[in-house]
Design a protein around this motif. Structure first.
Motif, PDB file in Angstrom:
ATOM      1  N   THR A 223       0.807  -1.227   0.000  1.00  0.00           N
ATOM      2  CA  THR A 223       0.000   0.000   0.000  1.00  0.00           C
ATOM      3  C   THR A 223       0.835   1.269   0.000  1.00  0.00           C
ATOM      4  O   THR A 223       0.325   2.344  -0.327  1.00  0.00           O
ATOM      5  CB  THR A 223      -0.941   0.046   1.222  1.00  0.00           C
ATOM      6  OG1 THR A 223      -0.150   0.060   2.418  1.00  0.00           O
ATOM      7  CG2 THR A 223      -1.905  -1.126   1.226  1.00  0.00           C
TER       8      THR A 223
ATOM      9  N   ASN B 147      -8.987  -1.223  -1.922  1.00  0.00           N
ATOM     10  CA  ASN B 147      -9.427  -0.076  -1.121  1.00  0.00           C
ATOM     11  C   ASN B 147      -9.418  -0.413   0.369  1.00  0.00           C
ATOM     12  O   ASN B 147      -9.088   0.435   1.197  1.00  0.00           O
ATOM     13  CB  ASN B 147     -10.825   0.390  -1.553  1.00  0.00           C
ATOM     14  CG  ASN B 147     -10.775   1.149  -2.866  1.00  0.00           C
ATOM     15  OD1 ASN B 147      -9.742   1.697  -3.230  1.00  0.00           O
ATOM     16  ND2 ASN B 147     -11.891   1.171  -3.580  1.00  0.00           N
TER      17      ASN B 147
ATOM     18  N   ARG C 137      -5.827  -0.282   1.597  1.00  0.00           N
ATOM     19  CA  ARG C 137      -5.389   1.118   1.667  1.00  0.00           C
ATOM     20  C   ARG C 137      -5.978   1.804   2.907  1.00  0.00           C
ATOM     21  O   ARG C 137      -5.293   2.556   3.591  1.00  0.00           O
ATOM     22  CB  ARG C 137      -5.812   1.871   0.411  1.00  0.00           C
ATOM     23  CG  ARG C 137      -4.982   1.515  -0.785  1.00  0.00           C
ATOM     24  CD  ARG C 137      -5.403   2.326  -1.984  1.00  0.00           C
ATOM     25  NE  ARG C 137      -4.628   1.862  -3.122  1.00  0.00           N
ATOM     26  CZ  ARG C 137      -4.953   2.080  -4.370  1.00  0.00           C
ATOM     27  NH1 ARG C 137      -6.030   2.774  -4.663  1.00  0.00           N
ATOM     28  NH2 ARG C 137      -4.203   1.620  -5.336  1.00  0.00           N
TER      29      ARG C 137
ATOM     30  N   ASP D 289      -4.885   8.291   0.647  1.00  0.00           N
ATOM     31  CA  ASP D 289      -4.117   7.203   0.044  1.00  0.00           C
ATOM     32  C   ASP D 289      -2.785   7.063   0.786  1.00  0.00           C
ATOM     33  O   ASP D 289      -2.020   8.026   0.877  1.00  0.00           O
ATOM     34  CB  ASP D 289      -3.858   7.509  -1.439  1.00  0.00           C
ATOM     35  CG  ASP D 289      -3.292   6.325  -2.199  1.00  0.00           C
ATOM     36  OD1 ASP D 289      -2.722   5.404  -1.569  1.00  0.00           O
ATOM     37  OD2 ASP D 289      -3.412   6.318  -3.436  1.00  0.00           O
TER      38      ASP D 289
END
Length: 198
Positions: free
Chosen positions: A38, A47, A50, A74
């Protein structure tokens, strides 16, 4: 309200002094959680991964840094921003660590434990900067910095031909302990002698 979840390691403070050790700790923990991907550029992390990584990283930032990067969602962007902000720390830490290593002398310390602790602190800084210190380096540093009055003792330890620094330090700690005990006995005997002369 108290913090319900404890930190796995010290949070990165806004000064960035602990950045290099923080990076190492963060990478190790992210790897253990299978989230290292990540923080890599052009990663294909899910997702969910992350989000887990962001929660973890934000949890290990002090409040000032959390506020500075509050809109980043992010982990790779956060990671790269922190690197851009604090990546220069190696250039700050390395010259001081080299200076400390070059000026480290056994004779300047009151105890072997104090010397040993200081040595490992300096070595940690050097390793974080990519400089490796070997057992041979540590042995040579220690043996070559005995006080001049202990040159005979230094020679005796050299003749023992230690291969590991830990072996030398063990011998030095035992000798220091025996010397301390001997001094206590001598002081007690001296007190008995003084009282008997009165």
């Amino acid at each position: 309200m108290s913090n319900l979840s404890k930190l796995e390691f010290v949070a990165l403070d806004i000064s960035g002094k602990s950045y290099m050790s923080w990076v190492l700790d963060a990478e190790i923990h992210l790897d253990a959680m299978d989230l290292t991907n990540t923080i890599k550029d052009k990663n294909q992390a899910s997702n969910q991964d992350r989000t887990k990584a962001m929660i973890f990283l934000r949890h290990h930032l002090d409040e000032g840094l959390k506020m500075k990067y509050i809109t980043i969602k992010d982990p790779v962007i956060l990671w790269n921003n922190l690197k851009a902000r604090y990546g220069h720390q190696k250039m700050v830490v390395l010259p001081q660590a080299r200076y400390d290593w070059n000026h480290l002398r056994l004779q300047d310390f009151k105890s072997i434990s104090e010397y040993n602790s200081t040595m490992f602190g300096i070595i940690s800084q050097l390793k974080l900067c990519g400089n490796n210190i070997t057992d041979h380096d540590m042995l040579e540093k220690t043996l070559s910095t005995f006080h001049a009055s202990n040159i005979f003792l230094q020679q005796q330890y050299r003749e023992m031909a230690f291969k590991k620094y830990s072996e030398l330090i063990s011998h030095l700690l035992i000798a220091e302990q025996h010397n301390g005990l001997l001094m206590k006995i001598m002081k007690a005997d001296l007190l008995v002698l003084v009282h008997s002369l009165k």
